[in-house]
Design an enzyme around this catalytic site. Structure first.
Site, PDB file in Angstrom:
ATOM      1  CB  SER A   1       1.873  -5.795  -2.375  1.00  0.00           C
ATOM      2  OG  SER A   1       1.970  -6.707  -3.456  1.00  0.00           O
TER       3      SER A   1
ATOM      4  CE1 TYR B   1       4.645  -9.220   0.881  1.00  0.00           C
ATOM      5  CE2 TYR B   1       3.140  -9.244  -0.986  1.00  0.00           C
ATOM      6  CZ  TYR B   1       4.243  -8.730  -0.353  1.00  0.00           C
ATOM      7  OH  TYR B   1       4.940  -7.691  -0.938  1.00  0.00           O
TER       8      TYR B   1
END
Ligand code: NAP
Length: 248
Positions: free
Chosen positions: A143, A156
């Site tokens: 990401s 995350y």
């Protein structure tokens, strides 16, 4: 893929929805047999039926990728049946957002285990036959948050940054065997994961995207399709950012 070459096998985690589903369909279109991993057979049924109904070959497997034992047992079963997974796409992921000060141990470990450790266990379980065959593709879905960080996403961001380090390390270990390992770092993509964001957050995100729109799952799948193809033979250890220009 030409019709006389044997069908290659691709495994996609988190294939039931969103980006993973688009990747499964893209790899089917490029002639792969697609093994679809999600937590239940029920959730992957629609994509498996879509591929099989379109003259392809797909099979669903129920695996909770946060559980190493389940990954190892399923990988063993898969290798018994197919001998080799040619393309491994580590895509399954979750968010458990919260500021550092308030983040529970559970939310930290759930995200690390599901998003990052799963990539390690699938890779370790499936890479040997690729190395023996002197070909193979490992494609990890990271990401942009793993590149730039994000307030409220320490778990995350750490998992996604870890995936990038893992990608480069495994790429170096297996380059001599012609197994390539690359990551794709999506920006903000339309899926269940982002549909929970409120309009205020979405507007703030859009302000930072030069192309002024969210991406579509297919726009990630197209890049994965390229990496999975022979066109990318000489590319390894790279991070492909697909984000409408967010990170330059
Ligand atoms: P999504 O729509 O929420 O789908 C998540 C997928 O992961 C589902 O197929 C889900 O399967 C599976 N999954 C979740 N936990 C699992 C577990 N423990 N075991 C097995 N499967 C599990 O998410 P998405 O937006 O498509 O995201 C896919 C990947 O792209 C993730 O790694 C995410 O971090 C990354 N990404 C997304 C964006 C974005 O903007 N959407 C941006 C950057 C990166 P079930 O059917 O079992 O629920």
């Amino acid at each position: 893929m030409s019709s006389d070459s044997p069908k290659k096998t691709a495994l996609v985690t988190g294939a039931s929805r969103g980006i993973g589903k688009a990747i499964a369909l893209e790899l089917h279109r490029s002639g792969h047999r697609v093994l679809c991993i999600s937590r239940s057979l029920e959730s992957s049924r629609a994509v498996v039926e879509e591929i099989n109904g379109d003259g392809g070959e797909a099979k669903g497997y129920a695996v909770d990728v946060s559980k190493p034992d389940q990954i190892k047992a399923t990988a063993e079963e898969i290798l018994k049946e197919w001998q080799l997974v040619d393309v491994l796409v580590n895509n399954a992921g979750i968010t458990r957002d919260g500021l550092l000060i308030r983040m529970s141990d559970e939310d930290w470990y759930d995200v690390i285990q599901t998003n990052m450790s799963s990539c390690f266990h699938w890779t370790q379980s499936l890479i040997r036959p690729m190395a023996r065959a002197r070909s193979g593709r490992i494609i990890n879905i990271a990401s942009v948050i793993g590149l730039i960080g994000n307030a409220g996403q320490v778990n995350y961001a750490s998992a996604k940054a870890g995936i990038i380090g893992m990608t480069k390390s495994v790429a170096k270990e297996f380059a001599p065997r012609s197994v390539t390992v690359n990551a794709v770092a999506p920006g903000f993509i339309e899926s269940d994961m982002t549909s929970v964001l409120n309009d205020e957050i979405k507007d703030a995100i859009l302000k930072n995207i030069p192309m002024k729109r969210m991406g579509k799952p297919e726009e990630i799948a197209n890049v994965v399709g390229f990496i999975a193809s022979p066109l990318s033979n000489y590319i390894t250890g790279q991070v492909f950012t697909v984000d409408g220009g967010m990170v330059m």
